[in-house]
Scaffold this motif. Sequence first.
Motif, PDB file in Angstrom:
ATOM      1  N   ASP A  98     -66.510 -57.226 -47.258  1.00 30.17           N
ATOM      2  CA  ASP A  98     -65.462 -58.207 -46.978  1.00 30.17           C
ATOM      3  C   ASP A  98     -64.653 -57.808 -45.744  1.00 30.17           C
ATOM      4  O   ASP A  98     -64.195 -58.666 -44.999  1.00 30.17           O
ATOM      5  CB  ASP A  98     -64.536 -58.368 -48.194  1.00 30.17           C
ATOM      6  CG  ASP A  98     -65.166 -59.221 -49.294  1.00 30.17           C
ATOM      7  OD1 ASP A  98     -66.194 -59.881 -49.024  1.00 30.17           O
ATOM      8  OD2 ASP A  98     -64.649 -59.220 -50.420  1.00 30.17           O
ATOM      9  N   CYS A 135     -73.230 -60.208 -43.734  1.00 32.33           N
ATOM     10  CA  CYS A 135     -71.826 -60.541 -43.446  1.00 32.33           C
ATOM     11  C   CYS A 135     -71.727 -61.758 -42.527  1.00 32.33           C
ATOM     12  O   CYS A 135     -70.788 -62.552 -42.645  1.00 32.33           O
ATOM     13  CB  CYS A 135     -71.106 -59.333 -42.861  1.00 32.33           C
ATOM     14  SG  CYS A 135     -70.929 -58.008 -44.093  1.00 32.33           S
ATOM     15  N   HIS A 144     -66.108 -69.132 -48.751  1.00 31.25           N
ATOM     16  CA  HIS A 144     -65.568 -67.769 -48.713  1.00 31.25           C
ATOM     17  C   HIS A 144     -64.196 -67.800 -48.051  1.00 31.25           C
ATOM     18  O   HIS A 144     -64.089 -68.196 -46.890  1.00 31.25           O
ATOM     19  CB  HIS A 144     -66.514 -66.831 -47.942  1.00 31.25           C
ATOM     20  CG  HIS A 144     -65.956 -65.441 -47.777  1.00 31.25           C
ATOM     21  ND1 HIS A 144     -66.001 -64.496 -48.776  1.00 31.25           N
ATOM     22  CD2 HIS A 144     -65.299 -64.857 -46.741  1.00 31.25           C
ATOM     23  CE1 HIS A 144     -65.419 -63.386 -48.357  1.00 31.25           C
ATOM     24  NE2 HIS A 144     -64.987 -63.581 -47.125  1.00 31.25           N
TER      25      HIS A 144
END
Length: 242
Positions: A98, A135, A144
């Motif tokens: 993240d 990613c 997201h």
Amino acid sequence: MPKTALVISAHAADFVWRCGGAIALHAEKGYEVTVLCLSFGERGESAKLWKQEGMTLDRVKDARRAEAERAAEALGVHDLVCLDLGDYPLELTRADKDRVVEVLRRVQPSFMLSHSQYDPYNTDHSYATQVALECRMIAQAWGHEPGQKVLGAPQLYLFEPHQTEQMGWKPDTFLDITPVWDRKRAAIECMEGQEHLWDYYTRVAQNRANHFKRNSGGQSGGRDCRYAEGFQSIFPRTVDEL
Ligand SMILES: [Zn+2]
């Protein structure tokens, strides 16, 4: 808004050998280039430091960070981000990923650079590329962290690995880095722990320059080039003319 680029480097020195020329060239063109070092390469790529008496992990990391900072400055890096996630092996948790996604969305790169997809000598390298792709995908997902600016579709260029043929790496792009070679060599010389590679990577750049010349026309109007870097791109290009 200036254009931007993002390099995802498994260890602190990889960005210097493999795409230092691309970084310096684009910095001179006005790009803001962010380099994301996932680790310092403190365990696996710091043998010369470990041979010194009384060496500790923290001292190796400090030395590697200092080298990376000096090299980044020589190349004109806009932002050097060191995540210090450990090496040999490099492993990212969901939370670590993240953080990478956050950098991708913040930088909004026009293009990305990372390692070859296969590297039997150094699984940290191929893992870094797997992370880069994962990613990139998450950063493109509207679900997201809704409300953030989602990522477009930056090309991912794979820079040249250490033992080219063993990695299944095949370049489809050659970049002339002659105008910034002095900056790349200066950055290479910041890597005091890996002096055995300085001349090797100079020769790689000279050999790739020959491929640049040949592919730009060779004896029939090809462009002269003294130093180049090769890249393998992952995604197709979208064009209006061939
Ligand atoms: Zn490495």
